[in-house]
Design a protein around this motif. Sequence first.
Motif, mmCIF file in Angstrom:
data_model
loop_
_atom_site.group_PDB
_atom_site.id
_atom_site.type_symbol
_atom_site.label_atom_id
_atom_site.label_comp_id
_atom_site.label_asym_id
_atom_site.label_seq_id
_atom_site.Cartn_x
_atom_site.Cartn_y
_atom_site.Cartn_z
ATOM 1 N N MET A 1 31.209 51.323 18.053
ATOM 2 C CA MET A 1 31.526 52.560 17.345
ATOM 3 C C MET A 1 32.517 53.384 18.159
ATOM 4 N N ALA A 2 33.401 54.093 17.464
ATOM 5 C CA ALA A 2 34.387 54.921 18.142
ATOM 6 C C ALA A 2 33.712 56.116 18.777
ATOM 7 N N SER A 3 34.191 56.497 19.955
ATOM 8 C CA SER A 3 33.664 57.685 20.612
ATOM 9 C C SER A 3 34.138 58.925 19.866
ATOM 10 N N PRO A 4 33.457 60.078 19.995
ATOM 11 C CA PRO A 4 33.914 61.308 19.344
ATOM 12 C C PRO A 4 35.340 61.671 19.728
ATOM 13 N N LEU A 5 35.716 61.443 21.002
ATOM 14 C CA LEU A 5 37.074 61.770 21.431
ATOM 15 C C LEU A 5 38.090 60.912 20.709
ATOM 16 N N ALA A 6 37.805 59.604 20.615
ATOM 17 C CA ALA A 6 38.735 58.705 19.938
ATOM 18 C C ALA A 6 38.854 59.060 18.468
ATOM 19 N N ALA A 7 37.725 59.493 17.873
ATOM 20 C CA ALA A 7 37.755 59.835 16.452
ATOM 21 C C ALA A 7 38.654 61.021 16.175
ATOM 22 N N GLN A 8 38.865 61.878 17.179
ATOM 23 C CA GLN A 8 39.696 63.056 16.991
ATOM 24 C C GLN A 8 41.178 62.768 17.190
ATOM 25 N N GLU A 9 41.506 61.598 17.690
ATOM 26 C CA GLU A 9 42.900 61.251 17.916
ATOM 27 C C GLU A 9 43.655 61.210 16.580
ATOM 28 N N PRO A 10 44.836 61.780 16.497
ATOM 29 C CA PRO A 10 45.595 61.713 15.244
ATOM 30 C C PRO A 10 45.999 60.280 14.935
ATOM 31 N N GLU A 11 46.125 59.979 13.666
ATOM 32 C CA GLU A 11 46.465 58.618 13.258
ATOM 33 C C GLU A 11 47.962 58.351 13.394
ATOM 34 N N TRP A 12 48.283 57.083 13.571
ATOM 35 C CA TRP A 12 49.680 56.669 13.620
ATOM 36 C C TRP A 12 50.244 56.626 12.206
ATOM 37 N N LEU A 13 51.470 57.120 12.042
ATOM 38 C CA LEU A 13 52.129 57.179 10.745
ATOM 39 C C LEU A 13 53.426 56.377 10.780
ATOM 40 N N HIS A 14 53.708 55.658 9.685
ATOM 41 C CA HIS A 14 54.972 54.918 9.615
ATOM 42 C C HIS A 14 56.139 55.858 9.372
ATOM 43 N N ALA A 15 55.839 57.059 8.832
ATOM 44 C CA ALA A 15 56.855 58.056 8.509
ATOM 45 C C ALA A 15 56.186 59.420 8.512
ATOM 46 N N ALA A 16 56.993 60.473 8.574
ATOM 47 C CA ALA A 16 56.440 61.825 8.572
ATOM 48 C C ALA A 16 57.377 62.749 7.823
ATOM 49 N N ALA A 17 56.800 63.710 7.129
ATOM 50 C CA ALA A 17 57.569 64.696 6.370
ATOM 51 C C ALA A 17 57.134 66.094 6.761
ATOM 52 N N LEU A 18 58.053 67.041 6.656
ATOM 53 C CA LEU A 18 57.726 68.419 6.996
ATOM 54 C C LEU A 18 56.857 69.049 5.918
ATOM 55 N N ASN A 19 57.145 68.708 4.670
ATOM 56 C CA ASN A 19 56.380 69.243 3.546
ATOM 57 C C ASN A 19 55.941 68.088 2.652
ATOM 58 N N GLY A 20 54.654 67.892 2.522
ATOM 59 C CA GLY A 20 54.169 66.851 1.630
ATOM 60 C C GLY A 20 54.132 65.488 2.271
ATOM 61 N N THR A 21 54.237 64.462 1.408
ATOM 62 C CA THR A 21 54.091 63.068 1.820
ATOM 63 C C THR A 21 55.424 62.347 1.682
ATOM 64 N N PRO A 22 55.798 61.492 2.635
ATOM 65 C CA PRO A 22 57.035 60.722 2.494
ATOM 66 C C PRO A 22 57.034 59.906 1.203
ATOM 67 N N LYS A 23 58.197 59.753 0.620
ATOM 68 C CA LYS A 23 58.322 59.040 -0.647
ATOM 69 C C LYS A 23 57.966 57.567 -0.499
ATOM 70 N N TYR A 24 58.392 56.954 0.598
ATOM 71 C CA TYR A 24 58.248 55.507 0.769
ATOM 72 C C TYR A 24 57.047 55.180 1.650
ATOM 73 N N GLY A 25 56.212 54.285 1.167
ATOM 74 C CA GLY A 25 55.016 53.892 1.892
ATOM 75 C C GLY A 25 55.293 52.850 2.950
ATOM 76 N N PRO A 26 54.280 52.442 3.694
ATOM 77 C CA PRO A 26 54.464 51.498 4.807
ATOM 78 C C PRO A 26 54.817 50.082 4.364
ATOM 79 N N ASP A 27 54.579 49.759 3.100
ATOM 80 C CA ASP A 27 54.838 48.394 2.628
ATOM 81 C C ASP A 27 56.168 48.244 1.896
ATOM 82 N N VAL A 28 56.962 49.300 1.803
ATOM 83 C CA VAL A 28 58.235 49.220 1.090
ATOM 84 C C VAL A 28 59.174 48.257 1.834
ATOM 85 N N THR A 29 59.939 47.496 1.080
ATOM 86 C CA THR A 29 60.876 46.548 1.701
ATOM 87 C C THR A 29 62.283 47.124 1.824
#
Length: 600
Positions: A1-29
Amino acid sequence: MASPLAAQEPEWLHAAALNGTPKYGPDVTHFDYVNPDAPKTGVVRMAARGGFDSFNFLPPKGHAAPGIFNIYENLMEPSLDEDDISAQYGVLADAVRFPDDYSWVEYRLNPNAKWHDGKPVTVEDVIWSFEKAIELDPQRKFYYKNVTETEVVDGNVVRFSFDTANNRELPKIMGQLFVLPKHWWEGMNAKGEKRDISKSTLEPPLGSGQYRIKDFSANRQVIYERVDDYWGKDLPIRIGTGNFEEIRYISFLDDAVQFEGFKGDQYDYHTERSSSQWAKRYDFPAIKDGRIVKEIFPDRSTGVMQGYFLNLRREKFQNPDVRRALNYAYDFETTNEIISANLLKRVNSYYSGTDLASSGLPQGKELEILEEVRDQVPPQVFTEEFKNPVGGSPKNVRANLREAVKLLRGAGYKLEGRKMIDPATGEQLSIEFLYRDKASERSLLPYSKNLESIGIKAILRLVDTSQFINRVRSRDFDATTLAIGQSLSPGNEQREYWGSEAADNASSANYGGIKNPAIDHLIEKVIFAEDRETLVAATHALDRVLLWNHYVVPQFYVDETRTARWDRFSHPENMPEYSTGFPTIWWYDEAKAAKTEALK
């Protein structure tokens, strides 16, 4: 099981946007606006102005070669078709993460990223590039001033830590960093001499991008060739791009010579910035027989303030009434009709052409923000909508010039005979207009005539490109035409444009030398806006206060990109909303080229 500290770590993102969600997902070619099957062939020739004497863009000296960024890459890059133009996708980095308070950001390098010599791009390259950027370029040092620490994390991850929290743009800013090869710049050249990144050089540098330098002639031409074994050719952001075998940049001395070069088929693609020329000079044979195609693209990606920037470091421009008088003397409407066939729009905002431009009277959230600086801004900010004087007729022009004289008298000047005199010195008010393109005289001459009619001595000073750059950098000018482009997501760069700290930085874009605590406060409201609604309101407030201080005599803009090209190229049907994409997503069309050659 993940430790509480590890659970608080932010997730890795394939892309990032300032407002909202990026248009293209991680599986786009590939992205929607490209042709993934575009042929990889042919040559495109581009024009550049003023020559070049270095391939080193980092130190702010010399004139870097046009197109030099073709050989380099950022950690991440934006797409060309998203409303949130700050959305970024992986290039040298394949993932990004940051905490909820934006106090740091980590980029994970793509393990496949390589320099053109086959060596891997490393975290050490990233950190070294950042350190050299802030060491050698005062502008970048100012831009990255919130970075307190850079460190290696787990071998292939770099972390940038900030001295502030909740600045949502800072993680994205670090993704824009151009990464250079530390091992190459710290090595020896062919003569056995140690390279020095603090100096100009004409030794073709090592890169990691889609192109590398093939050949060049200093101040004349530089040729970039596509790298056949480019490591990132299968990245989603790269599919359908980099379609030319070669990209050539050819230098011209001025606009007139450059346009004649285009007509003579010395380069392929021309962006027309002169409305007068667009209206009157495209009637030559290659246009008539179809060898050259004219095409207009809407421009929704940027705003702009273009105008006569006044150097506030000069005592004569300290009084806002003097600055306002100069706007009353500028007859945009007549100039637009006679010179530009009414194809121009008057700049009425520091963000002209976007929803960030202020209008009407402040209300709602914008008014709340302005209340914080009420006692530091002109009272008209709250009571009047900013509007430029309107000319266009002898009656209007006379009324405007009378108002200009009234303002100058209110500022302490006296009209004696035909001269506007400063009683303190006994000298006539004079303004030297610095410019580098003789075509500027089409609008400068009628403006100077109006100024002289109210006793102001107008001096027109034409200089070459290098002199112009040096004089603007050293703040050795009274007034000059400049343009500040704006993204749809303004942020930290506003400190560079209008902030007090940047005013004394010789390499900053605060050309006029604005020092105003109210503007500094509003810039911070823009930077730390927690959502799009607040960002727009804060930008409206900033715009309004800048306008009512009359720092610039606003000129004109167009909200479209006017292009002409020799008919040898094709572009995707689904063009990106925020860019012409030339030459990135275009390709050489052999059938069109053959037809165009046959017509000669």
